[in-house]
Scaffold this motif. Structure first.
Motif, PDB file in Angstrom:
ATOM      1  N   LEU A   1       5.526  -3.393   1.736  1.00 48.14           N
ATOM      2  CA  LEU A   1       5.376  -2.066   1.130  1.00 48.14           C
ATOM      3  C   LEU A   1       4.838  -1.059   2.142  1.00 48.14           C
ATOM      4  CD1 LEU A   1       4.033  -3.002  -2.415  1.00 48.14           C
ATOM      5  CD2 LEU A   1       6.320  -2.163  -1.814  1.00 48.14           C
ATOM      6  N   SER A   2       3.988  -1.504   3.053  1.00 50.01           N
ATOM      7  CA  SER A   2       3.488  -0.614   4.106  1.00 50.01           C
ATOM      8  C   SER A   2       4.629  -0.152   5.007  1.00 50.01           C
ATOM      9  CB  SER A   2       2.421  -1.319   4.944  1.00 50.01           C
ATOM     10  OG  SER A   2       1.260  -1.531   4.187  1.00 50.01           O
ATOM     11  N   ARG A   3       5.547  -1.054   5.302  1.00 44.56           N
ATOM     12  CA  ARG A   3       6.718  -0.676   6.105  1.00 44.56           C
ATOM     13  C   ARG A   3       7.565   0.361   5.376  1.00 44.56           C
ATOM     14  NH1 ARG A   3       7.657  -6.751   7.489  1.00 44.56           N
ATOM     15  NH2 ARG A   3       6.372  -6.937   9.354  1.00 44.56           N
ATOM     16  N   THR A   4       7.737   0.166   4.087  1.00 48.85           N
ATOM     17  CA  THR A   4       8.492   1.131   3.287  1.00 48.85           C
ATOM     18  C   THR A   4       7.783   2.480   3.293  1.00 48.85           C
ATOM     19  OG1 THR A   4       9.358  -0.631   1.875  1.00 48.85           O
ATOM     20  CG2 THR A   4       9.455   1.611   0.995  1.00 48.85           C
ATOM     21  N   ALA A   5       6.463   2.474   3.173  1.00 45.18           N
ATOM     22  CA  ALA A   5       5.691   3.719   3.210  1.00 45.18           C
ATOM     23  C   ALA A   5       5.879   4.429   4.546  1.00 45.18           C
ATOM     24  CB  ALA A   5       4.217   3.442   2.950  1.00 45.18           C
ATOM     25  N   SER A   6       5.901   3.662   5.632  1.00 46.76           N
ATOM     26  CA  SER A   6       6.107   4.248   6.964  1.00 46.76           C
ATOM     27  C   SER A   6       7.455   4.934   7.061  1.00 46.76           C
ATOM     28  CB  SER A   6       5.997   3.174   8.045  1.00 46.76           C
ATOM     29  OG  SER A   6       4.677   2.730   8.150  1.00 46.76           O
ATOM     30  N   GLN A   7       8.460   4.351   6.433  1.00 50.90           N
ATOM     31  CA  GLN A   7       9.792   4.950   6.432  1.00 50.90           C
ATOM     32  C   GLN A   7       9.810   6.266   5.659  1.00 50.90           C
ATOM     33  OE1 GLN A   7      12.172   1.789   4.799  1.00 50.90           O
ATOM     34  NE2 GLN A   7      12.168   0.623   6.694  1.00 50.90           N
ATOM     35  N   HIS A   8       8.835   6.450   4.766  1.00 51.84           N
ATOM     36  CA  HIS A   8       8.709   7.687   3.992  1.00 51.84           C
ATOM     37  C   HIS A   8       7.659   8.624   4.595  1.00 51.84           C
ATOM     38  CE1 HIS A   8      10.812   5.262   0.934  1.00 51.84           C
ATOM     39  NE2 HIS A   8      11.228   6.438   0.493  1.00 51.84           N
ATOM     40  N   GLY A   9       7.195   8.325   5.815  1.00 56.55           N
ATOM     41  CA  GLY A   9       6.264   9.218   6.501  1.00 56.55           C
ATOM     42  C   GLY A   9       4.796   8.961   6.245  1.00 56.55           C
ATOM     43  N   GLU A  10       4.457   7.885   5.568  1.00 52.61           N
ATOM     44  CA  GLU A  10       3.052   7.559   5.283  1.00 52.61           C
ATOM     45  C   GLU A  10       2.690   6.309   6.091  1.00 52.61           C
ATOM     46  OE1 GLU A  10      -0.391   8.471   4.084  1.00 52.61           O
ATOM     47  OE2 GLU A  10       1.121   9.494   2.896  1.00 52.61           O
ATOM     48  N   ALA A  11       2.127   6.517   7.296  1.00 49.04           N
ATOM     49  CA  ALA A  11       1.896   5.414   8.225  1.00 49.04           C
ATOM     50  C   ALA A  11       0.868   4.404   7.721  1.00 49.04           C
ATOM     51  CB  ALA A  11       1.473   5.949   9.583  1.00 49.04           C
ATOM     52  N   LYS A  12      -0.194   4.878   7.106  1.00 49.62           N
ATOM     53  CA  LYS A  12      -1.261   3.985   6.629  1.00 49.62           C
ATOM     54  C   LYS A  12      -1.636   4.364   5.196  1.00 49.62           C
ATOM     55  CE  LYS A  12      -3.202   3.138  11.162  1.00 49.62           C
ATOM     56  NZ  LYS A  12      -4.369   3.195  12.020  1.00 49.62           N
ATOM     57  N   PRO A  13      -0.853   3.901   4.230  1.00 43.85           N
ATOM     58  CA  PRO A  13      -1.138   4.291   2.846  1.00 43.85           C
ATOM     59  C   PRO A  13      -2.442   3.669   2.349  1.00 43.85           C
ATOM     60  CG  PRO A  13       0.544   2.588   2.896  1.00 43.85           C
ATOM     61  CD  PRO A  13       0.277   2.991   4.312  1.00 43.85           C
ATOM     62  N   PRO A  14      -3.190   4.417   1.553  1.00 47.06           N
ATOM     63  CA  PRO A  14      -4.398   3.834   0.952  1.00 47.06           C
ATOM     64  C   PRO A  14      -4.004   2.760  -0.052  1.00 47.06           C
ATOM     65  CG  PRO A  14      -3.973   6.007   0.044  1.00 47.06           C
ATOM     66  CD  PRO A  14      -2.975   5.789   1.134  1.00 47.06           C
ATOM     67  N   ILE A  15      -4.948   1.879  -0.350  1.00 42.61           N
ATOM     68  CA  ILE A  15      -4.710   0.787  -1.287  1.00 42.61           C
ATOM     69  C   ILE A  15      -5.720   0.886  -2.419  1.00 42.61           C
ATOM     70  CG2 ILE A  15      -4.742  -1.720  -1.593  1.00 42.61           C
ATOM     71  CD1 ILE A  15      -3.861  -1.990   1.307  1.00 42.61           C
ATOM     72  N   GLY A  16      -5.207   0.825  -3.647  1.00 38.67           N
ATOM     73  CA  GLY A  16      -6.068   0.782  -4.832  1.00 38.67           C
ATOM     74  C   GLY A  16      -5.909  -0.561  -5.511  1.00 38.67           C
TER      75      GLY A  16
END
Length: 75
Positions: free
Chosen positions: A56-71
């Protein structure tokens, strides 16, 4: 610093752990649920969960969010 557009949500339930990449209240992508009782102990369970979070982090990177927060949600 700008607010993150995407975040990873982790829901620890009684029978499984679910993970998703979210934007607000919308699910952008999700990983397969991790059945908690399928694994012999915490280490294999956390390894399986880690794989899904990495994807999911890789997918976020593809959408411009390099280090998404985690809840995390717990019962």
């Amino acid at each position: 610093m700008s607010e993150p557009k995407l975040a990873i949500g982790i829901d620890f339930g009684g029978t499984s752990v679910k993970v998703a990449l979210i934007h607000g209240s919308k699910i952008v992508a999700h990983g397969e649920p991790v059945p908690t009782q399928q694994y012999a102990g915490p280490t294999p369970l956390l390894e399986a969960l880690g794989e899904r979070i990495t994807n999911l982090s890789r997918t976020a990177s593809q959408h411009g969010e390099a280090k998404p927060p985690i809840g995390i949600g717990l019962p």
